[in-house]
Design a protein around this motif. Sequence first.
Motif, mmCIF file in Angstrom:
data_model
loop_
_atom_site.group_PDB
_atom_site.id
_atom_site.type_symbol
_atom_site.label_atom_id
_atom_site.label_comp_id
_atom_site.label_asym_id
_atom_site.label_seq_id
_atom_site.Cartn_x
_atom_site.Cartn_y
_atom_site.Cartn_z
ATOM 1 N N ILE A 72 35.494 42.546 46.700
ATOM 2 C CA ILE A 72 35.804 41.572 45.621
ATOM 3 C C ILE A 72 37.074 41.894 44.563
ATOM 4 C CG2 ILE A 72 34.868 40.131 43.700
ATOM 5 C CD1 ILE A 72 31.837 40.920 44.712
ATOM 6 N N SER A 73 38.083 40.885 44.673
ATOM 7 C CA SER A 73 38.900 41.144 43.887
ATOM 8 C C SER A 73 38.547 40.510 42.382
ATOM 9 C CB SER A 73 40.395 40.689 44.514
ATOM 10 O OG SER A 73 41.308 40.263 43.668
ATOM 11 N N ALA A 74 38.691 41.302 41.416
ATOM 12 C CA ALA A 74 38.706 40.758 39.931
ATOM 13 C C ALA A 74 39.814 40.908 39.037
ATOM 14 C CB ALA A 74 37.483 41.306 39.467
ATOM 15 N N TYR A 75 39.686 40.314 38.101
ATOM 16 C CA TYR A 75 40.778 40.471 37.181
ATOM 17 C C TYR A 75 40.287 40.864 35.661
ATOM 18 C CZ TYR A 75 40.064 35.483 35.942
ATOM 19 O OH TYR A 75 39.156 34.435 35.460
ATOM 20 N N ARG A 76 41.118 41.741 35.164
ATOM 21 C CA ARG A 76 40.671 42.213 34.123
ATOM 22 C C ARG A 76 41.587 41.303 32.941
ATOM 23 N NH1 ARG A 76 40.564 48.365 34.305
ATOM 24 N NH2 ARG A 76 38.565 47.977 35.194
ATOM 25 N N THR A 77 40.703 41.065 31.924
ATOM 26 C CA THR A 77 41.407 40.450 30.736
ATOM 27 C C THR A 77 41.375 41.482 29.566
ATOM 28 O OG1 THR A 77 39.247 39.621 29.826
ATOM 29 C CG2 THR A 77 40.724 38.041 31.299
ATOM 30 N N SER A 78 41.436 41.038 28.263
ATOM 31 C CA SER A 78 41.493 42.134 27.431
ATOM 32 C C SER A 78 40.247 43.039 27.166
ATOM 33 C CB SER A 78 41.943 41.516 26.062
ATOM 34 O OG SER A 78 41.003 40.656 25.761
ATOM 35 N N HIS A 79 39.132 42.203 27.494
ATOM 36 C CA HIS A 79 37.933 43.090 27.131
ATOM 37 C C HIS A 79 37.114 42.801 28.258
ATOM 38 C CE1 HIS A 79 37.438 38.876 25.179
ATOM 39 N NE2 HIS A 79 36.455 39.154 25.721
ATOM 40 N N ASP A 80 37.223 42.109 29.192
ATOM 41 C CA ASP A 80 36.192 42.273 30.324
ATOM 42 C C ASP A 80 36.785 41.690 31.741
ATOM 43 O OD1 ASP A 80 36.848 39.324 30.205
ATOM 44 O OD2 ASP A 80 35.056 38.765 29.132
ATOM 45 N N ALA A 81 35.939 41.590 32.784
ATOM 46 C CA ALA A 81 36.513 41.553 34.111
ATOM 47 C C ALA A 81 35.812 40.144 34.777
ATOM 48 C CB ALA A 81 36.465 42.422 35.080
ATOM 49 N N ARG A 82 36.468 39.455 35.506
ATOM 50 C CA ARG A 82 35.940 38.388 36.337
ATOM 51 C C ARG A 82 36.293 38.223 37.851
ATOM 52 N NH1 ARG A 82 35.634 32.820 32.913
ATOM 53 N NH2 ARG A 82 34.515 32.231 34.916
ATOM 54 N N ALA A 83 35.399 37.759 38.501
ATOM 55 C CA ALA A 83 35.646 37.783 40.091
ATOM 56 C C ALA A 83 36.703 36.685 40.324
ATOM 57 C CB ALA A 83 34.634 37.461 40.722
ATOM 58 N N ARG A 84 37.435 37.041 41.130
ATOM 59 C CA ARG A 84 38.687 36.280 41.511
ATOM 60 C C ARG A 84 38.377 35.480 42.678
ATOM 61 N NH1 ARG A 84 43.530 35.138 39.574
ATOM 62 N NH2 ARG A 84 43.812 37.241 38.385
ATOM 63 N N ASP A 85 38.322 36.609 43.903
ATOM 64 C CA ASP A 85 37.975 36.045 45.216
ATOM 65 C C ASP A 85 37.533 37.351 46.111
ATOM 66 O OD1 ASP A 85 37.512 34.436 47.400
ATOM 67 O OD2 ASP A 85 39.540 33.381 46.941
ATOM 68 N N PHE A 86 37.182 36.920 47.236
ATOM 69 C CA PHE A 86 36.580 38.069 48.213
ATOM 70 C C PHE A 86 37.918 38.503 49.054
ATOM 71 C CE2 PHE A 86 32.648 36.795 46.921
ATOM 72 C CZ PHE A 86 31.961 37.925 47.073
ATOM 73 N N VAL A 87 38.177 39.543 49.221
ATOM 74 C CA VAL A 87 39.121 40.331 50.137
ATOM 75 C C VAL A 87 39.093 39.871 51.762
ATOM 76 C CG1 VAL A 87 40.251 42.470 51.123
ATOM 77 C CG2 VAL A 87 39.568 42.384 48.710
ATOM 78 N N THR A 88 40.084 39.239 51.866
ATOM 79 C CA THR A 88 39.800 38.559 53.184
ATOM 80 C C THR A 88 39.740 39.690 54.504
ATOM 81 O OG1 THR A 88 42.504 38.649 53.470
ATOM 82 C CG2 THR A 88 41.409 36.664 52.705
#
Lengths: 211, 127
Positions: A72-88
């Motif tokens: 799972i590719s996630a992106y980190r903001t200033s204080h937490d992380a959220r999922a972006r999408d699954f790696v193909t």
Amino acid sequence: MKTYSGSDNCCERGHQSYMMKRFLEVLLVLSFSSVLVLPARAQPFITPWGMHFIPVFNYIENIEDFPDSRFISAYRTSHDARARDFVTGDGMIPSAYPKLCINIVYAVPKAAIGVSDELVCAMNSEEFSAFLESSDAKEVVSGIEPSELAPDLSTEISVTNYYHIALGQTLEYPTRTVVTHGLRDVHIVLIVLPIVGLAGIVAILAKRRRK
Amino acid sequence: MILEVLAPFILTFVVELAILIFIGTDPRRTALHAFLINALTWPIATALLMSFPLTSVIALEGVELGLPIGLIVIEVGVILAEGVLISLLFEMSHGKSLVISGLANFLSVFIGIFAYPFSYPLWIVFF
């Protein structure tokens, strides 16, 4: 007192209309230039002088070595992380260009994912953290940037990073990097324009000399 | 997009045309000459400025001034080059053409700084 004859008056009027015509021409070109200036003023600039962003494509090159895991590719903001999408399937790590977020890749055992891909991507940061903890996810790649700065005159078009991952460790830098080069619009303009200018000037001067 | 790259060139051409139109007899020929002069000098100046964006910082009492040394040196070169080209194409004396070139380039740089404020390594900070 200065007096004018009929022909003088005519010349004076002719000169005035000539100057008025020139003034209107200048007004026209300046109003045209303001059309160019105003949108440029409104454009937000975040890139430093002489630089521009180029896309960075990221791949996990040995994704076939982990048939029991999903990434799972996630992106980190200033204080937490959220999922972006699954790696193909071909290992491409989804990352949003030209956003400046840092991306992370988590390896999650296939058996531990009890929900659909869409649901994982729709999770908020708390839900996503809980999901990672409950599914025994491992951070395999960190610090993935979706774009990087390159000089304006550079021929770099894009960068492709390849990561050779292992489940026990977190990669911070790519295993290998491939840079794609090519001519961009700026190069074409900077090469073609002076040739046109020089050829035109030489042609005019040569024609004038022949006369 | 190619228009994005060409926009500063078009802006320079238009501003310099506004000055050169006063010395030309035929507006169409003046526009052609202005285009050719700028087509030769603008790309070279842009490439040099991109390669050498030199800035010298002068710190005075309460004021920090970032002087775009690269821009100044390159613009002096452009004024000289355009002065020669104007004198050749518009058939006028070197002195007069240098004054016109200086005026046209000063105006185009001034409007350029206004149009692209973050593109020029120039700043004034009061502290």
